[in-house]
Design a protein around this motif. Structure first.
Motif, PDB file in Angstrom:
ATOM      1  N   VAL A  20      -7.307  -9.262  -9.194  1.00 20.99           N
ATOM      2  CA  VAL A  20      -7.220  -8.146  -8.493  1.00 20.99           C
ATOM      3  C   VAL A  20      -5.934  -7.671  -8.529  1.00 20.99           C
ATOM      4  O   VAL A  20      -5.537  -6.562  -8.791  1.00 20.99           O
ATOM      5  CB  VAL A  20      -8.126  -8.207  -7.266  1.00 20.99           C
ATOM      6  CG1 VAL A  20      -7.750  -6.806  -6.406  1.00 20.99           C
ATOM      7  CG2 VAL A  20      -9.401  -8.530  -7.025  1.00 20.99           C
ATOM      8  N   THR A  21      -4.918  -8.461  -8.004  1.00 23.36           N
ATOM      9  CA  THR A  21      -3.742  -8.127  -7.967  1.00 23.36           C
ATOM     10  C   THR A  21      -3.088  -7.668  -9.366  1.00 23.36           C
ATOM     11  O   THR A  21      -2.196  -6.804  -9.102  1.00 23.36           O
ATOM     12  CB  THR A  21      -2.718  -9.257  -7.580  1.00 23.36           C
ATOM     13  OG1 THR A  21      -3.185  -9.962  -6.173  1.00 23.36           O
ATOM     14  CG2 THR A  21      -1.312  -9.044  -7.079  1.00 23.36           C
ATOM     15  N   LYS A  65      -4.226   2.966  -4.154  1.00 22.98           N
ATOM     16  CA  LYS A  65      -4.266   2.266  -2.799  1.00 22.98           C
ATOM     17  C   LYS A  65      -5.514   1.645  -2.401  1.00 22.98           C
ATOM     18  O   LYS A  65      -5.539   0.406  -2.005  1.00 22.98           O
ATOM     19  CB  LYS A  65      -4.282   3.228  -1.662  1.00 22.98           C
ATOM     20  CG  LYS A  65      -2.501   3.728  -1.637  1.00 22.98           C
ATOM     21  CD  LYS A  65      -2.338   4.931  -0.827  1.00 22.98           C
ATOM     22  CE  LYS A  65      -1.136   5.685  -0.720  1.00 22.98           C
ATOM     23  NZ  LYS A  65       0.041   4.702  -0.740  1.00 22.98           N
ATOM     24  N   TYR A  66      -6.772   2.112  -3.100  1.00 25.54           N
ATOM     25  CA  TYR A  66      -7.945   1.184  -2.853  1.00 25.54           C
ATOM     26  C   TYR A  66      -7.870  -0.167  -3.515  1.00 25.54           C
ATOM     27  O   TYR A  66      -8.741  -0.994  -2.902  1.00 25.54           O
ATOM     28  CB  TYR A  66      -8.940   2.121  -3.341  1.00 25.54           C
ATOM     29  CG  TYR A  66      -9.070   2.136  -5.028  1.00 25.54           C
ATOM     30  CD1 TYR A  66     -10.202   0.951  -5.821  1.00 25.54           C
ATOM     31  CD2 TYR A  66      -8.783   2.974  -5.931  1.00 25.54           C
ATOM     32  CE1 TYR A  66     -10.136   0.970  -7.147  1.00 25.54           C
ATOM     33  CE2 TYR A  66      -8.528   2.923  -7.263  1.00 25.54           C
ATOM     34  CZ  TYR A  66      -9.190   1.999  -7.910  1.00 25.54           C
ATOM     35  OH  TYR A  66      -9.632   1.780  -9.253  1.00 25.54           O
ATOM     36  N   ARG A  67      -7.064  -0.417  -4.563  1.00 24.47           N
ATOM     37  CA  ARG A  67      -6.974  -1.575  -5.130  1.00 24.47           C
ATOM     38  C   ARG A  67      -6.096  -2.631  -4.269  1.00 24.47           C
ATOM     39  O   ARG A  67      -6.578  -3.845  -4.191  1.00 24.47           O
ATOM     40  CB  ARG A  67      -6.139  -1.536  -6.494  1.00 24.47           C
ATOM     41  CG  ARG A  67      -7.039  -0.664  -7.718  1.00 24.47           C
ATOM     42  CD  ARG A  67      -6.056  -0.432  -8.699  1.00 24.47           C
ATOM     43  NE  ARG A  67      -6.757   0.227  -9.660  1.00 24.47           N
ATOM     44  CZ  ARG A  67      -6.164   0.829 -10.755  1.00 24.47           C
ATOM     45  NH1 ARG A  67      -4.987   0.457 -11.199  1.00 24.47           N
ATOM     46  NH2 ARG A  67      -6.715   1.835 -11.518  1.00 24.47           N
ATOM     47  N   GLU A  96       0.785  -1.166  -0.061  1.00 25.77           N
ATOM     48  CA  GLU A  96       0.203  -0.060  -0.030  1.00 25.77           C
ATOM     49  C   GLU A  96       0.732   1.227   0.056  1.00 25.77           C
ATOM     50  O   GLU A  96       0.690   2.232  -0.557  1.00 25.77           O
ATOM     51  CB  GLU A  96      -0.848   0.021   1.074  1.00 25.77           C
ATOM     52  CG  GLU A  96      -1.930   1.071   1.212  1.00 25.77           C
ATOM     53  CD  GLU A  96      -2.633   1.036   2.433  1.00 25.77           C
ATOM     54  OE1 GLU A  96      -3.951   1.918   2.333  1.00 25.77           O
ATOM     55  OE2 GLU A  96      -2.800   0.242   3.330  1.00 25.77           O
ATOM     56  N   ALA A  97       1.973   1.233   0.898  1.00 29.33           N
ATOM     57  CA  ALA A  97       2.886   2.461   0.585  1.00 29.33           C
ATOM     58  C   ALA A  97       3.534   2.584  -0.494  1.00 29.33           C
ATOM     59  O   ALA A  97       4.084   3.541  -0.821  1.00 29.33           O
ATOM     60  CB  ALA A  97       3.852   2.037   1.875  1.00 29.33           C
ATOM     61  N   GLN A  98       3.587   1.420  -1.295  1.00 27.63           N
ATOM     62  CA  GLN A  98       4.578   1.447  -2.397  1.00 27.63           C
ATOM     63  C   GLN A  98       3.887   1.851  -3.581  1.00 27.63           C
ATOM     64  O   GLN A  98       4.485   2.837  -4.488  1.00 27.63           O
ATOM     65  CB  GLN A  98       5.006   0.048  -2.841  1.00 27.63           C
ATOM     66  CG  GLN A  98       5.874  -0.322  -3.875  1.00 27.63           C
ATOM     67  CD  GLN A  98       6.178  -1.778  -4.153  1.00 27.63           C
ATOM     68  OE1 GLN A  98       5.957  -2.529  -3.391  1.00 27.63           O
ATOM     69  NE2 GLN A  98       6.542  -2.187  -5.326  1.00 27.63           N
ATOM     70  N   MET A 122      -7.736  -6.142  -3.076  1.00 29.80           N
ATOM     71  CA  MET A 122      -6.544  -7.465  -2.942  1.00 29.80           C
ATOM     72  C   MET A 122      -6.652  -8.119  -1.477  1.00 29.80           C
ATOM     73  O   MET A 122      -6.953  -9.486  -1.446  1.00 29.80           O
ATOM     74  CB  MET A 122      -5.321  -7.147  -3.220  1.00 29.80           C
ATOM     75  CG  MET A 122      -4.288  -8.013  -3.472  1.00 29.80           C
ATOM     76  SD  MET A 122      -2.775  -7.676  -4.221  1.00 29.80           S
ATOM     77  CE  MET A 122      -2.206  -6.633  -2.712  1.00 29.80           C
ATOM     78  N   LYS A 123      -6.906  -7.457  -0.531  1.00 29.28           N
ATOM     79  CA  LYS A 123      -6.895  -7.939   0.850  1.00 29.28           C
ATOM     80  C   LYS A 123      -8.127  -8.786   1.053  1.00 29.28           C
ATOM     81  O   LYS A 123      -8.159  -9.794   1.576  1.00 29.28           O
ATOM     82  CB  LYS A 123      -6.811  -6.893   1.901  1.00 29.28           C
ATOM     83  CG  LYS A 123      -6.697  -7.358   3.455  1.00 29.28           C
ATOM     84  CD  LYS A 123      -6.976  -6.155   4.458  1.00 29.28           C
ATOM     85  CE  LYS A 123      -8.295  -5.622   4.471  1.00 29.28           C
ATOM     86  NZ  LYS A 123      -8.539  -4.645   5.519  1.00 29.28           N
TER      87      LYS A 123
END
Length: 622
Positions: free
Chosen positions: A460-461, A410-412, A402-404, A416-417
């Protein structure tokens, strides 16, 4: 994988290039290894017995002392320590030469005005693996080919026209093949004497959708005659090799990077081949290989630290295989971030899969799933000691990812989670069925195992780290249970189960797979069940072909889903599970990552001062 790549094709002394690469933040391990979410299930059962049901958390089995029944990693630290041979040319020279060759190819796209020449150019560029360098030119060429009148009397060219347009999501009527049939509706007698035309027809027919019997007939007709020709041994190289590969896997279902390796061997033998295309393909392969080697080195080190840290020694140790699977979907240089995230995801899925499938008790599985649903460090207290490091690494790596990525992306990661949490639930449900000795119906088994194979997580990933390149509509297609995602999942599930069934590898307590479910429910022998499930796989390929056309505007994302389905055929083939049994991958891994291709004599010398136009003239347009 169809066929093998002769190692004589590669030479350590060949010209190699490399490009500067910025590894994603968090790829190299910090003081404590950090993991990533997982991609597809790729499930394979081991012979490791589960813990006895009476084992309690105060007396945990120590996994570090256990010996996995899975084959050990065949690569060891090879890619961590591997250093390619010194370059014969400087990096600047390599990059300058590649830029000149790209300019030459762009000029070729401008010079080729008629549809036939454009088709052959697009086909060669795609099969040589350099299509990602000319996406705009290819899109324009496909648009022109679609809009122009095409009246060729060559079956080879008509089939090529049909295949290229359908590959790019443009529907073409099967009626285009009527001109090659007699009054009785059958193909005319002279066609069986044209192996190249038959091969083109065979590959084109595999892009059929539902309710196209004329293409089913074309496929059967072409296959029968090609097999007869092959048995007669009258076909010369390189066409004979291309026919052998197609009869094993048609072109539309072949992993692009594997086809690239074969076609670079063959293209120079074809009459009228274009020299600059082959030069660029070889140079681009060598340039990209150094990018990939740096990635693979870093990923292998990340995995080694993670695998040693979590101490789940019963799980498969498969760093190179995980990276290879990700590379099969995302081979372009610009997609480093997505490629790395996806490889991590695959690795974490394997760790979770093997924990559920080959090690944990039912109570431990329930606790693990509860912790994953909570997704918080406070849930660590729920877990047996041997799972704690795995759980911490999982949470930490999602934070890293998420930080990357960019803010807009980021919502993706949140999606994924969610899919990873769902995958854990599916794994638990399968174990619950085994624990309760529940015998699901075939329909129930397919419904659950289609999701537990991990394709939804994977899709998703595949959108993460790609920013605006994935539109809102494309993201919704990848994250929903759309027909493309489900079709891909069924292809993976059925292909996986056929390989597992034919191999005879099954352990006490393993979930009944779809082949066995069909046999039990319909009271039929394995031959009948396998034939029925293979026909279901073919039906799902027709669905994917339909999706190409139905979602033409989202074609780039659809193509990634199709690439995922194609990758399944690369790893699972009849009795082969190449992900788990890595010996099947050693030659192709060496070809893709360890060896280099071509030699200095194939590269146009720097002293060639002709204009790009003159260099392209007489290049031999196919």
């Amino acid at each position: 994988m169809s066929g093998s790549i002769p190692l004589a094709f590669f030479s350590h002394g060949a010209v190699i290039g490399h490009r500067p690469i910025r590894l994603p933040v968090g790829l190299l391990p910090a003081a404590r290894p950090i993991g990533a979410p997982a991609k597809g299930s790729f499930r394979r059962h081991s012979n490791v017995p589960r813990h006895a049901e009476h084992v309690v958390y105060s007396e945990p089995v120590t996994p570090a002392k256990e010996v996995s029944s899975f084959e050990p990693c065949v690569w060891g630290n090879f890619f961590i320590n591997y250093d390619p041979k010194p370059l014969q040319r400087s990096e600047d020279w390599m990059m300058e030469k590649a830029d000149k060759l790209k300019l030459d190819v762009r000029i070729l796209f401008e010079m080729h005005n008629d549809s036939a020449k454009r088709m052959h150019l697009v086909d060669a560029v795609q099969r040589l693996g350099i299509d990602h360098l000319f996406q705009e030119e290819i899109n324009n060429a496909i648009s022109d080919i679609k809009g122009s009148e095409f009246t060729s009397s060559s079956l080879h060219e008509v089939a090529l026209h049909f295949r290229l347009l359908r590959e790019h999501g443009i529907w073409v009527s099967p009626d285009v093949f009527k001109k090659f049939k007699g009054e009785d509706g059958r193909f005319i007698n002279t066609i069986p004497d044209e192996p190249r035309a038959l091969l083109s027809l065979y590959n084109a027919a595999h892009l059929l959708i539902h309710d196209e019997p004329e293409l089913e007939e074309a496929m059967s007709f072409a296959r029968d005659h090609l097999e007869s020709m092959r048995a007669g041994g009258s076909i010369k190289a390189p066409l004979d090799n291309q026919i052998n590969r197609a009869l094993h896997l048609p072109l539309s279902r072949t992993c692009k990077r594997v086809e690239m390796l074969h076609y670079m061997l063959e293209y120079g033998q074809e009459e009228g081949h274009i020299v600059v295309l082959l030069d660029l393909a070889k140079l681009e392969f060598n340039l990209m290989q150094h990018v990939l080697l740096k990635e693979l080195k870093a990923f292998s080190q990340w995995w080694k630290d993670l695998y040693g840290y979590i101490e789940l020694s019963y799980a498969r140790d498969r760093a190179v295989e995980s990276y290879l699977w990700s590379y099969a979907l995302f081979y372009e240089e610009s997609l480093t971030v997505t490629r790395m995230i996806l490889a991590k995801i695959i690795g974490f899925i394997i760790l979770m899969d093997d924990t559920y499938d080959a090690h944990a008790t039912i109570e431990e599985c329930r606790k693990l799933n509860e912790a994953i649903q909570r997704w918080d460090e406070s849930a660590i207290s729920l877990l047996p000691e041997y799972m704690e490091k795995f759980y911490r690494a999982l949470l930490n790596d999602f934070k890293e990812i998420e930080a990357q990525v960019e803010t807009s992306d980021k919502y993706r990661v949140a999606y994924m989670k969610t899919e990873f949490q769902k995958l854990s639930t599916y794994y638990l449900q399968e174990f619950e069925w085994c624990h309760q000795n529940y015998k699901p119906s075939f329909k129930e088994r397919v419904a659950l195992s289609t999701l537990s194979i991990g394709v939804p997580v994977l899709c998703v990933t595949a959108t993460v780290g790609r920013g605006d390149a994935v539109t809102k509509e494309s993201f919704e297609l990848a994250t929903g249970r759309a027909s493309a995602v489900i079709a891909c999942a069924k292809i993976m599930r059925f292909t996986n189960d056929i390989a597992a069934f034919k191999s005879g590898r099954k352990n006490e307590g393993d979930a009944t797979n779809t082949v066995e479910c069909y046999m039990n429910e319909h009271k039929v022998k394995s031959k009948v069940a396998l034939a029925m499930i293979e026909s279901m796989i073919e039906s799902e390929w027709r669905t994917l072909n339909q999706v190409r056309c139905d979602y033409h505007q989202q074609f780039p994302v659809v193509q990634r889903v199709i690439n995922l389905a194609i990758s399944v055929l690369f790893f699972y083939d009849e009795k082969k599970d190449a992900y788990t049994f890595s010996k099947h991958l050693q030659e192709i891994v060496g070809s893709l990552f360890e060896q280099c291709v071509g030699s200095a004599k194939y590269i146009i010398p720097v002293t060639d001062n002709r204009s790009p136009q003159s260099r392209c003239k007489g290049a031999g347009a196919t």
